[in-house]
Design a protein around this motif. Structure first.
Motif, short mmCIF file in Angstrom:
data_model
loop_
_atom_site.label_atom_id
_atom_site.label_comp_id
_atom_site.label_asym_id
_atom_site.label_seq_id
_atom_site.Cartn_x
_atom_site.Cartn_y
_atom_site.Cartn_z
N GLY D 618 0.83 -1.21 0.00
CA GLY D 618 0.00 0.00 0.00
C GLY D 618 0.85 1.25 0.00
N ALA D 619 1.86 1.26 0.85
CA ALA D 619 2.72 2.43 0.93
C ALA D 619 3.44 2.65 -0.40
CB ALA D 619 3.71 2.28 2.07
N ALA D 620 3.92 1.54 -0.99
CA ALA D 620 4.62 1.68 -2.27
C ALA D 620 3.68 2.27 -3.32
CB ALA D 620 5.14 0.32 -2.72
N CYS D 621 2.45 1.79 -3.33
CA CYS D 621 1.48 2.31 -4.30
C CYS D 621 1.25 3.80 -4.07
CB CYS D 621 0.16 1.57 -4.18
SG CYS D 621 0.20 -0.08 -4.86
N ALA D 622 1.07 4.17 -2.80
CA ALA D 622 0.78 5.58 -2.51
C ALA D 622 1.94 6.47 -2.94
CB ALA D 622 0.50 5.75 -1.01
N ILE D 623 3.13 6.07 -2.55
CA ILE D 623 4.28 6.90 -2.90
C ILE D 623 4.47 6.92 -4.42
CG2 ILE D 623 6.78 7.10 -2.67
CD1 ILE D 623 6.39 5.90 0.17
N GLY D 624 4.27 5.73 -5.03
CA GLY D 624 4.38 5.67 -6.48
C GLY D 624 3.39 6.60 -7.15
N ALA D 625 2.17 6.58 -6.66
CA ALA D 625 1.15 7.46 -7.25
C ALA D 625 1.57 8.91 -7.10
CB ALA D 625 -0.20 7.22 -6.58
N ALA D 626 2.08 9.25 -5.92
CA ALA D 626 2.50 10.63 -5.69
C ALA D 626 3.63 11.00 -6.65
CB ALA D 626 2.96 10.80 -4.25
N HIS D 627 4.49 10.04 -6.91
CA HIS D 627 5.64 10.31 -7.75
C HIS D 627 5.26 10.43 -9.23
CE1 HIS D 627 9.72 10.28 -9.13
NE2 HIS D 627 9.52 9.19 -9.84
N LEU D 628 4.31 9.60 -9.64
CA LEU D 628 4.05 9.49 -11.08
C LEU D 628 2.89 10.36 -11.57
CD1 LEU D 628 4.49 5.64 -11.48
CD2 LEU D 628 6.01 7.42 -12.32
N ALA D 629 2.18 11.00 -10.64
CA ALA D 629 0.91 11.64 -11.05
C ALA D 629 1.11 12.76 -12.05
CB ALA D 629 0.17 12.15 -9.83
N LYS D 630 2.30 13.31 -12.13
CA LYS D 630 2.44 14.45 -13.03
C LYS D 630 2.55 14.00 -14.49
CE LYS D 630 4.71 18.82 -13.69
NZ LYS D 630 5.78 19.72 -13.31
N PHE D 631 3.45 13.07 -14.74
CA PHE D 631 3.70 12.72 -16.14
C PHE D 631 3.08 11.39 -16.55
CE2 PHE D 631 7.42 15.44 -15.12
CZ PHE D 631 7.00 16.52 -15.87
N HIS D 632 2.73 10.56 -15.60
CA HIS D 632 2.17 9.25 -15.94
C HIS D 632 0.83 9.10 -15.23
CE1 HIS D 632 6.04 8.12 -17.67
NE2 HIS D 632 6.56 8.73 -16.64
N ARG D 633 -0.16 9.77 -15.80
CA ARG D 633 -1.44 9.84 -15.12
C ARG D 633 -2.07 8.46 -14.96
NH1 ARG D 633 -2.90 14.21 -18.76
NH2 ARG D 633 -2.09 16.12 -17.85
N LEU D 634 -1.98 7.69 -16.05
CA LEU D 634 -2.61 6.37 -15.98
C LEU D 634 -1.94 5.53 -14.91
CD1 LEU D 634 -4.82 4.99 -17.87
CD2 LEU D 634 -2.93 3.50 -18.45
N ALA D 635 -0.61 5.62 -14.85
CA ALA D 635 0.11 4.87 -13.83
C ALA D 635 -0.34 5.29 -12.44
CB ALA D 635 1.61 5.10 -13.98
N ALA D 636 -0.50 6.60 -12.26
CA ALA D 636 -0.94 7.08 -10.96
C ALA D 636 -2.31 6.54 -10.63
CB ALA D 636 -0.96 8.61 -10.96
N LEU D 637 -3.15 6.50 -11.64
CA LEU D 637 -4.50 5.99 -11.44
C LEU D 637 -4.46 4.53 -11.03
CD1 LEU D 637 -7.27 7.11 -11.73
CD2 LEU D 637 -7.30 6.39 -14.10
N VAL D 638 -3.62 3.76 -11.72
CA VAL D 638 -3.48 2.33 -11.40
C VAL D 638 -2.96 2.17 -9.97
CG1 VAL D 638 -2.10 0.31 -11.95
CG2 VAL D 638 -3.19 1.58 -13.78
N LEU D 639 -1.97 2.97 -9.63
CA LEU D 639 -1.39 2.86 -8.29
C LEU D 639 -2.38 3.32 -7.22
CD1 LEU D 639 2.15 4.04 -9.24
CD2 LEU D 639 1.56 1.83 -8.25
N LEU D 640 -3.17 4.31 -7.57
CA LEU D 640 -4.22 4.75 -6.65
C LEU D 640 -5.16 3.58 -6.36
CD1 LEU D 640 -5.59 7.21 -5.23
CD2 LEU D 640 -7.03 7.37 -7.24
N GLY D 641 -5.49 2.84 -7.44
CA GLY D 641 -6.33 1.67 -7.25
C GLY D 641 -5.67 0.68 -6.31
N GLY D 642 -4.36 0.51 -6.45
CA GLY D 642 -3.65 -0.40 -5.56
C GLY D 642 -3.75 0.04 -4.11
N ALA D 643 -3.53 1.33 -3.89
CA ALA D 643 -3.60 1.85 -2.52
C ALA D 643 -5.01 1.65 -1.96
CB ALA D 643 -3.22 3.32 -2.50
N GLY D 644 -6.00 1.90 -2.81
CA GLY D 644 -7.38 1.72 -2.36
C GLY D 644 -7.66 0.28 -2.00
N LEU D 645 -7.10 -0.62 -2.79
CA LEU D 645 -7.31 -2.04 -2.52
C LEU D 645 -6.72 -2.42 -1.17
CD1 LEU D 645 -8.53 -4.50 -3.82
CD2 LEU D 645 -6.30 -5.05 -4.76
#
Ligand code: NA
Ligand code: NA
Lengths: 116, 544, 93, 979, 114, 162
Positions: D618-645
């Motif tokens: 979960g933490a990896a997903c959250a941090i990943g989402a925070a890191h990728l949200a600017k240039f890799h929106r879809l990735a951030a979205l996927v990672l957000l889903g991971g954190a939510g899960l």
């Protein structure tokens, strides 16, 4: 956990084994996701979890609860059915998407649309 | 309280809910019917508010009378209760009156500009009334969200780049604040085990010293949220832009929205951290005082720096709410009395001003070009939007000018309207801690500051309003006379007239305010009414 | 004895499945392509669903079944949407 | 009329008249004059009738309760002093009305003029008749307001606007100071009642707040009276119509300041501070005004500075702090009002008849208007202090008073010389007024040929000049009694002996008069050549322009500084605001621990490695989402889903199956939602090579934000940990656990809370959802996509192009092929998901599930079909009409709650029973099920509405595409069908 | 367990706060979503951690509060989930509208001049 | 009959789903489930999916057991590939298979089988040409795969879906 004590040994062991097998198979699938090289190869890996992994654990659950509640508990079957029906949708679409993306970028090793 | 009056307490929430829901079933084109429903619902709210006020203010038990409505017939600290004390009743009336005026105004034009205006409006009223009535901290959150959600919709009503840009900030900040609200509420629940406000007031003094910092952290975070809604500096920068961008009737009803934050501060701070709160008594009082003053200062700067009238008005909202906050922070009954009067007066005045601004600026609406672009793109949907904007009524400019003077007087706190009385009451109370018969003793630094603040803010408001007024009414001889309809002038006139009534009936109204302030400062009667001793013994029991 | 074996195996299964989630999460983080991430999420869902099932066994109550069921029935919707987005550039045409 | 009513009538009548005047036709000059004149005259008569009662030192009072809590009563009070002022106000008011009838042009909108004039008269009467200091301030500010409106009457002229604004700013600011001062007086004395304040002079003077109080009150009085250094507004107020100048700036408003000084003299005067402050302000003003007046080229400007000077004289008299000074001051107030009003009117006549007020252009008017010239000469002589005229008398008194020793300082000794010098100037400008205008060669190049004014326009001047003469010759028989009453009202027992005779013998003051007179004549002739040279303004002081300084300061403070401060103290950007919010919340959350210390309890449960591993993910997903949200929106979205899960798994782990269920479904819907939105966002590619200070700036911002984020995360974690490990308090939830089944009829406690115990929350919450859906819908109806988002997405264009290239394929075949089998499965899932939704709905009360999850599940079923077949495809088969679902849901939920009223129970009181159905057995019938149905219906409607509203943009946007690209086969534009 | 959950909540919250301070609207919406996960868990945590004690009565009758996890925070979280879902949707649409009307996805509706 | 029960198999399936979900076989649930199943059928009918024509249930059973066995076998094979990767050389690749099967439900079943079997992946089916493209993890011989798919799966499916 409190009610696990009431379970006969065979059921407990069977459940334990099935759960472990399921978990191991699923993990292997996940490792495949990690280790395989191309996307198309990696896409095969999670199928382990959706098939054998799910199957084992669902059966384990059915055995466990049926013995525990001394009546057939079958609803876990639904999970298997739904997973089996829905996995193709995601995989087909995802692989197709990958294919189109690769084609539009002319990635190597991808058969073109006109291949026959 | 009689049984009828008992059910009356739910009406301010249920009536707009039913009206709003009913209008969802009506088609887009049935605007006349929707307007009728909306107007009747709002009028009903005025009547209900007056009735509640009447019941609460009934002798003989005037000061301590509090209406309690146990929703679902569940006992009090466990489930949600609605509590109507004098303050809540006052806010209900203020809201409904302002709403009625805004709604009337919107019927001339604005309700046709976007979809579902009337439903959103009714839901906003439901949220506001719920926030004023609820006696439960989490339910307060729900109603806060409701009123915010409706306000988002209304702030964006009419669309356009300006509104959307402002709305984006408004929404982002309030979403973040809502999350903080949840942190605060849940922290308080985790430590006290209750959500009922009266119950909290009982439990807070008994909190252990180890838990006290945690509880205060929760309360502090909640405080930040409420102060953000109240527009306290430095959490208020979203407000001027949003309010200035909003459609006129929306901005007018928004004049009450900062007052919700102020209301909650008045309600909760005095209930939970009053003199009887044990080790946490007066927690954060200085923050209110200084924050309020900083807000006034910033509001004054903003009013002076504003180029357009709408933004000026929006900054005046800050001045208004800063004044009430600072006055509340002084923690004295008499000052709170004045603050309450000021709250009512300035809310009515600012509401009127927001309506008026749109009428005067009508000739040169900046958003017009944006609307035109949109219309070009999706023409067929907005066909009847402009419609009959109005027949120019005779002497329009004179009337507008007169109304403007009225609003300016209320906002700047000059005679003869209620703004002067409000400032006088505030200052007189601050200087003489017990009415005018003070002994001439020393004056506290806070009182001096309040004095300076009110005088200077009044002067600044005057300078700014005069500048704007001259620019609008005097300096443009060749401007086209705005086409204004009677239905648009009437609400402005009503609101200003009410400010006049406030002046003339100042004695009666101030008596009500004093009783209100007294009840707020000694919340024992509130707590006793919500959690009667007999009921607290029978807590474990369910409903009979 | 058998009970403790079951308990141990369930704990172990939790660990293995969580590790599996880790692998999937790695794919989601690293990509390299969007489809890899989506596939990772899909695998994460499957792992999570199995985790929920084993948790149900461990708790001895069937209250957790529905959560697993929801993953099975609706988990694919998100992946489908993502895949559709990759395929067509929009989810609903 | 009883005397109490009399007072009310005097104050109210002008206001009533004002309202009536406003309602008349804009060209009704005569009617207006009749109305206003009658009002003023009636007031004058009413005031006169009060004389017998006050002549003997009596006071008439009328008190109406207004705001007793704060010591504010509406108190009207007339004594001799107030009476004198009331006569002045109403009497000159009447004359001004008469004069204005002829002065105002037929094109001027007169209702406004007379309405404001009458209102001003009322406010002025209110000041002088106030028996309560707050009430006095009330009317004081009203006079500022109405004077503003009157000065700005010709608001099409910039000078009128500026003059009005400056007058209002200065006098209102002063008024606010007066307000503060009066509040302090009230604080000291304990009341605002004038009588009691006047009786508490000793208390006030000895109080430690005396000096601030005095300063504040003086600020009010001196600004109003245009005393140095606040004198500059008065000349600019001359932009007003002349009747206004005659009334406000000679007889009434500016006199309010000196009125107040005299009124409060018993309470505040008699100290060194008073002497120095008031005296020096008056002295400087007296000299300065007189000096500047000589050099004015505008008739009204000359009169304005003269007024300033004379008011300075009066102030100086008050400042001398002696009873005789007060007598002289009161007398001069009266005299100045008469001669200055007549002079203003005369100047107005000259302006009116000749078309200019420029002294340089005027000359020899005697020939054209001998009567007016004579009148003006007499009045100017009175102003200069020529014997046999009223000005002489009060000036004599003034000179006499300056000779008296007051405090023995150097200034006190020099005072007679200084005032003689100033009076020399007075004589000089008076002479200039006469000689430069009426004598000399005939004027050339005037806009109009001058002639005598209409009979009744001159009448007021005649009357006032007559007064000057009569008072000047037989003072004691004319103004004697009134002056006596006024003086006694102020001084009471301290009233000194004074004589109103013309001739007191050869006294020093007579010598001073003679000196001033001859000196003035000499000065005039000495300066004559210089004055004709045509330079405006006085030498030495020409550069020192009070108005310009004031404007500069005002503009700096109220505009430049304000704008700079607004930018400094505020922001219009979002990020700083959010930073502040986070920072403030951190502060509020951390501050209590600074004082109280941070402590935690003991953790209750052991660490489970599985849980830890899951959270690592979960933490990896959250941090990943925070890191990728600017240039890799879809990735951030996927990672957000991971954190939510992971959050969902935690819910399950921590005994919250309902939450897990809900969160899972919400996850799905949110993912679809965000993906729908993603289509309209711009492509974002990492920009290469931003550099220089800007990059560093960015780095610094990022470092700061990172710190803030880390602190916030740590704070939330610490708070959570501390609270979790504290012992459990006695919780209200105990009640819910105990009564969920016995009283709520359900075993799923959470659900019973949601639909019953706290159903009100749920009702509010679904309304929020509904409101948001409405907003989304309303906003999207006006949606305008960015230009580059309008065309089809790249993928579709490539695929369509491929189809178009191949003759055997039709456009859209590619996607049709790709979707055939998946879409079939998705279609088959439609009823299945529906069944699951129904399952969740029905079991919610007893087991995890409920209306909300069910509703969302149902919505997903619908959305899935949209994804499978597209908007057109689905809507050709099924119209969902989400607004109906929403309306129905809300009505059902609210109606279920309201149904309790029918049984006399509170809103939302639930009911349940079992009905025995044959074959099936007992079936639970619970009102909460109906409530939950409302929830279900609303959730379906709202969710579908939002998702469809966004989805529809794809269909809509094409038709908005620029037509220049040529026709394209497009689906027919269609409105969103949701009604 | 408490420490793990606390750290998890902290990580979610920290990531969320980082994102809402970013200049792009999409970053903000992801940040708000992460924050709402964190807060939902926070609320749940305020009822104290209980494992294997879901608040569903095992027997039909008067429930024993000691046997079940605190149901009230769960009810609160449910409400919070719904509301945050709704507001996420709203924010999304507003950011889309802003993007359409202003031509940028910067939160201030215009690119900062550099 | 078709009006009332447009998709009898689907409705039957829904009834089973309902009973499984509720873990109950009471009269009430059967009745309620039947109602739900009927409504589900109508709901599906609204979407107008293609009609299915089934024959030979026995073949379905045979196919199912074969597929189950294949799945288990493939699981093991793929698991060993994943774990043993690096030690042996292995190629993966795309295989094109001409199909005779055209029935949508038949294709659906085939898709399910192929995707559910680890090691094979349904990639693309061109309905105009009738060519299926799959991806194979361990591709030794392309023709071998074409034969396997056609013999083991397509033929039984052709029997079932006419
Ligand atoms: Na083609
Ligand atoms: Na496969």
């Amino acid at each position: 956990m409190s009610e696990a004590a009431e379970l006969p040994a065979w059921a407990a062991l069977l459940t334990a084994t099935l759960v472990l097998i399921g978990a191991v198979v699923t993990l292997i699938g996940s490792i495949g996701l990690l280790r395989l090289e191309s996307f198309y190869e990696r896409a095969h890996a999670p199928t382990l979890g959706t098939t054998l992994g799910t199957g084992c654990i669902v059966v384990a659950s059915m055995v466990y609860f049926s013995v525990l509640q001394t009546r057939p508990v079958m609803h876990e079957l639904l999970i298997t059915i739904f997973v089996a029906v829905t996995t193709p949708v995601t995989l087909m679409l995802l692989v197709r998407a990958a294919l189109y993306r690769d084609r539009s970028e002319d990635a190597g090793g991808i058969p073109g649309p006109d291949h026959s | 309280m009689s049984r009828f009056a008992d059910h009356l307490l739910a009406a301010p929430i249920v009536v707009p809910l039913l009206a709003g829901a009913l209008m969802l079933l009506l088609g887009e084109r049935r605007r006349a019917l929707k307007a009728a429903i909306s107007l009747s619902s709002t009028f009903a709210l005025v009547v209900v508010a007056i009735a509640i006020l009447h019941v609460i203010d009934l002798p003989p038990n005037r000061a301590g009378s509090t209406g309690v409505y146990r929703l679902g017939a569940w006992p009090a600290p466990f489930a949600i209760v609605l509590v109507a004390d004098r303050l809540a009743a006052l806010m209900l009336l203020l809201t409904s009156v302002l709403a009625f005026a805004s709604l009337l105004f919107s019927l001339a034009r604005w309700h046709r500009v976007g979809a579902h205006f009337h439903s959103l409006f009714q839901f906003l009223l439901m949220g506001l009334n719920g926030a004023f009535l609820t006696g439960d901290l989490f339910n307060l959150f729900v109603f806060f969200e409701l009123l915010l959600a409706a306000s988002y919709g209304l702030a964006l009503h009419g669309s356009g780049a300006l509104r959307v840009k402002a709305g984006l900030h408004y929404i982002a900040i309030n979403l973040a604040a809502s999350l903080l609200f949840l942190v605060g509420v849940s922290l308080i629940y985790g430590l006290t085990g209750t959500l009922n406000m009266a119950d909290l007031a009982i439990r807070i003094p008994a909190i252990t010293p180890e838990n006290r910092p945690l509880l205060e952290a929760g309360a502090g975070i909640l405080g930040i949220v409420f102060l953000l809604k109240a527009g306290m500096w430095p959490l208020c920068f979203w407000l001027p832009t949003t309010y200035a961008a909003a459609a006129a009737p929306v901005a007018a009803i928004f004049a009450i929205m900062t007052k919700v934050g102020v209301y909650i501060v008045l309600r909760l701070w005095l209930l939970l951290f009053g003199v009887e709160a044990g080790a946490s008594a007066q927690f954060g009082g200085d923050w209110l005082l200084f924050g309020g003053m900083a807000t006034v200062a910033f509001g004054v700067i903003g009013t002076l720096a504003s180029q357009d009238l709408a933004r000026l008005t929006a900054f005046s909202v800050l001045v208004s709410s800063g004044t009430v906050l600072a006055a509340t922070g002084m923690g004295q009954v008499a000052v709170t009395t004045g603050a309450l009067f000021y709250l009512v007066s300035s809310t009515l005045g600012l509401g009127a001003l927001f309506l008026l601004v749109e009428l005067t600026e009508r000739g040169r609406e900046p958003g017009a070009d944006v609307l035109a672009v949109t219309r070009e793109a999706f023409g067929e949907e907005d066909d009847d939007e402009e419609g009959e904007i109005g027949v120019a009524i005779p002497a329009t400019m004179a009337l507008l000018g007169l109304a403007f003077i009225g609003c300016a007087l209320v906002v700047a706190g000059l005679p003869p309207l209620s703004g002067f009385i409000a400032k006088f009451a505030l200052l007189s109370a601050a200087l003489n801690s017990s009415g005018a018969n003070g002994s001439g003793g020393p004056i506290s630094g806070a009182s001096w500051a309040l004095l300076a603040m009110l005088i200077l803010s009044g002067l600044a408001a005057l300078i700014a309003m005069v500048r704007a007024g001259i620019r609008t009414f005097w300096a443009a001889p060749n401007r086209t006379i705005p086409r204004v309809r009677v239905i648009e002038m009437a609400p402005v006139a009503i609101l200003i007239f009410l400010c006049g009534i406030l002046t003339i009936q100042a004695g009666t109204i101030m008596r009500y305010m004093r009783d209100t302030a007294e009840v707020l400062h000694t919340p024992r009667s509130y707590i006793g009414n919500v959690l009667p001793p007999s009921a607290s013994e029978a807590r474990g029991a369910g409903r009979s | 004895m058998s009970t403790s074996v079951l308990t141990a195996s369930l704990l172990m299964a939790h660990g293995l499945l969580a590790l599996g989630m880790g692998c999937a999460a790695f794919r989601m983080l690293r990509g390299p392509r969007a489809q890899d991430r989506v596939a990772g999420l899909d695998a994460l869902y499957v792992n999570a669903m199995l985790l929920l099932l084993t948790f149900g066994i461990r708790s001895g109550r069937s209250l957790y079944f529905e959560a697993a069921l929801v993953v099975a029935v609706l988990g694919f919707v998100g992946t489908v949407a993502l895949a559709k987005f990759l395929l067509r550039g929009e989810v609903i045409e | 009329m009883p005397q109490e009513m009399l007072l009310i009538a005097i104050v109210m009548l002008p206001f009533v008249g004002s309202c009536l005047a406003a309602l008349l036709q804009s060209n009704a000059r005569n009617a207006e004059t009749w109305l206003a004149g009658a009002t003023a005259l009636t007031c004058l008569v009413l005031v006169s009738t009060a004389f017998p009662a006050i002549a003997a030192g009596g006071i008439i009072r009328n008190k109406i309760e207004w705001l007793p809590e704060f010591g504010l009563d509406f108190t009207l009070r007339v004594d001799g002093f107030a009476w004198m002022f009331a006569v002045l106000i109403t009497g000159i008011g009447f004359l001004v009305v008469l004069y204005a009838r002829y002065y105002m042009s037929p094109t001027d909108p007169v209702p406004r003029f007379f309405s404001f004039l009458l209102a001003f008269m009322g406010a002025m009467l209110g000041i002088v008749l106030s028996g309560n200091l707050i009430q006095l301030v009330f009317f004081w500010e009203l006079t500022s307001l109405f004077s503003f409106l009157l000065i700005g009457y010709w608001h099409q002229n910039a000078p009128a606007r500026d003059g009005a604004r400056m007058a209002l700013t200065v006098t209102s600011a002063g008024g606010l100071c007066l307000f503060a001062g009066v509040l302090l007086v009230g604080h000291i004395v304990g009341t605002y009642d004038l009588d009691r304040v006047l009786a508490s002079g000793h208390l006030i003077r000895s109080h430690h707040l005396y000096i601030p109080t005095l300063l504040l009150v003086l600020l009010g009085a001196l600004t109003k009276s245009a005393q140095f250094p606040f004198h500059f507004w008065l000349p600019h107020a001359m932009a007003a119509p002349t009747p206004v100048s005659a009334y406000l700036h000679s007889a009434t408003m500016v006199k309010a300041g000196v009125f107040l000084l005299i009124r409060l003299w018993p309470a505040l005067g008699g100290t060194d501070e008073w002497l120095w402050l008031v005296g020096s302000a008056g002295l400087i003003t007296f000299i300065l005004g007189a000096y500047i007046a000589i050099f004015q080229q505008d008739l009204k400007g000359l009169l304005a500075y003269s007024t300033i000077s004379h008011l300075g004289l009066i102030t100086l008299l008050i400042g001398l702090d002696a009873p005789l000074g007060i007598v002289a001051a009161i007398f001069h107030i009266l005299n100045h009002a008469t001669f200055k009003a007549s002079l203003f009117m005369a100047a107005g006549i000259i302006d009116h008849e000749s078309g200019t007020r420029d002294i340089r252009r005027l000359s020899g008017l005697w020939r054209f208007m001998p009567v007016t010239a004579t009148l003006a000469m007499v009045a100017a002589a009175a102003m200069a202090g020529v014997p046999l005229l009223n000005g002489f008398l009060s000036k004599e008194m003034f000179f006499a008073e300056t000779i008296e020793t007051h405090n023995g300082s150097l200034l006190d000794d020099a005072l007679p010389y200084i005032v003689t010098l100033a009076s020399t100037c007075t004589v000089a400008y008076s002479l200039r007024f006469i000689r430069d205008v009426f004598f000399g060669p005939p004027p050339t190049g005037l806009p109009r040929t001058p002639h005598e004014p209409p009979r009744w326009m001159r009448f007021p001047v005649e009357l006032l000049v007559l007064a000057c003469l009569v008072v000047g010759i037989i003072p004691s028989m004319t103004v004697g009694p009134a002056l006596d009453a006024a003086v006694r009202a102020v001084l009471g027992g301290d009233t000194p002996e004074y004589s109103l005779a013309i001739w007191h013998g050869f006294t020093p003051e007579l010598l001073m008069s003679i000196l001033a007179m001859s000196g003035g004549v000499a000065l005039y002739f000495a300066l004559h050549g210089y004055l004709l040279s045509g330079v405006e303004g006085p030498p030495l002081l020409r550069r020192l322009n009070g108005q310009r300084i004031f404007e500069r300061i005002l503009v700096f403070l109220s505009w430049r500084l304000a704008r700079r401060l607004e930018n400094l103290l505020g922001t219009r950007r979002l990020q700083p605001q959010l930073r502040l919010l986070v920072g403030m919340a951190l502060l509020a959350g951390a501050a209590p621990f600074y004082a109280g210390g941070f402590s935690t309890g003991r953790p209750v449960s052991d660490i489970d490695p599985g849980f830890a591993l899951v959270w690592a993910v979960g933490a990896a997903c959250a941090i990943g989402a925070a890191h990728l949200a600017k240039f890799h929106r879809l990735a951030a979205l996927v990672l957000l889903g991971g954190a939510g899960l992971v959050a969902c798994i935690s819910f399950v782990w921590l005994s919250a199956p309902d939450l897990a269920l809900t969160q899972l479904v919400v996850e799905t819907v949110t993912t679809v939602l965000l993906l729908l939105g993603l289509r309209w966002l711009p492509k974002r590619i990492p920009e290469a090579g931003a550099m220089g200070w800007w990059t560093q700036m960015l780095q610094w911002h990022r470092a700061r934000d990172l710190t803030l984020a880390l602190c916030a995360g740590a704070a939330v974690a610490a708070l959570a940990y501390a609270a979790m490990t504290e012992p459990v308090p006695d919780r209200i939830s105990r009640f819910f656990v105990e009564n969920a089944y016995t009283q709520g009829g359900g075993t799923n406690i959470v659900n019973v809370i949601l639909v019953d115990f706290r159903g009100f929350d749920t009702l509010g919450e679904i309304t929020v959802l509904g409101v948001v859906a409405l907003t989304v819908y309303a906003l999207l109806r006006r949606f305008r996509p960015a230009a580059e988002s309008v065309p089809l997405p790249e993928q579709q264009r490539i695929q369509n192009a491929y189809d178009d290239e191949h003759p055997e394929r039709a456009t859209g075949d590619t996607i049709a092929d790709a979707m055939t089998i998946p879409a079939l499965i998705m279609r088959l899932m439609f009823p299945v998901i529906g069944v699951v939704a129904l399952f969740f709905f029905l079991r919610g009360h007893d087991l995890p599930g409920g209306g909300f999850v069910a509703g969302l599940t149902m919505a997903v079923a619908f959305i899935l079909q949209y994804m499978a077949g597209g908007t057109h495809w689905f809507e050709a088969r099924l119209r969902i009409l989400p607004l109906r679902w929403m309306g129905f849901g809300l009505l059902v939920a609210a109606g279920t709650g309201a149904a309790a009223w029918l049984f006399g129970r509170p809103f939302l009181t639930s009911y349940f029973a079992y009905a025995n159905v044959p074959l099936i057995g007992p079936v639970p019938l619970a009102s909460v099920l109906l409530f939950d149905l409302g929830v279900f219906s609303l959730v379906v409607g709202a969710t579908v509405l939002m998702l469809i509203a966004i989805a529809h943009q794809s269909v809509r946007s094409h038709r908005a595409a620029p037509q220049t690209r040529g026709p394209r086969p497009q689906p027919a534009p269609r409105r969103m069908e949701v009604e | 367990m408490e420490i793990i959950l606390a750290l998890g909540i902290g990580t979610l919250a920290g990531s969320g706060v980082w994102l809402i301070l970013r200049p792009r609207t999409f970053q903000v919406i992801i940040g708000l979503s992460l924050l709402s996960y964190a807060i939902n868990l926070f609320i749940l945590a305020m009822g104290r951690l209980r494992i294997g004690a879901p608040p569903v009565l095992a027997t039909r009758g008067v429930g024993d509060p000691l046997l079940y996890a605190d149901p009230l925070p769960q009810a609160l979280v449910l409400t919070a989930i719904v509301i945050s879902f709704a507001t996420t949707a709203l924010f999304l649409v507003v950011l889309l509208a802003s993007r359409g009307l202003t031509g940028t996805d910067h939160v201030d509706g215009r690119e900062r001049d550099s | 009959m078709t009006r009332l029960l447009p998709f009898p198999l689907v409705s039957a399936g829904l009834l089973v789903v309902w009973l499984l979900l509720n873990q109950a076989l009471s009269v009430g649930h059967v009745l309620l489930g039947s109602a739900v199943a009927l409504a589900g059928g109508w709901a599906l009918a609204v979407l107008r999916p293609p009609k299915a024509r089934f024959r030979r249930p026995a073949a379905i059973f045979r196919l199912s057991s074969m597929v189950l066995a294949d799945i288990v076998r493939s699981n093991i094979a793929v698991a060993s590939i994943i774990l043993g990767q690096g030690r042996q050389k292995r190629t993966s690749g795309f295989v094109h298979i001409p199909l005779e099967l055209r029935d949508p439900y038949g294709l659906l079943m085939l898709a399910c089988i192929i995707t559910s079997t680890p090691g094979t992946l349904w990639v693309d089916f061109d309905p105009a040409k009738g060519v299926l493209m799959i991806h194979v993890l361990d591709l030794v011989d392309e023709d071998d795969w074409v034969r396997t798919i056609k013999d083991r799966y397509e033929r039984p499916l052709l029997e079932i879906f006419a």
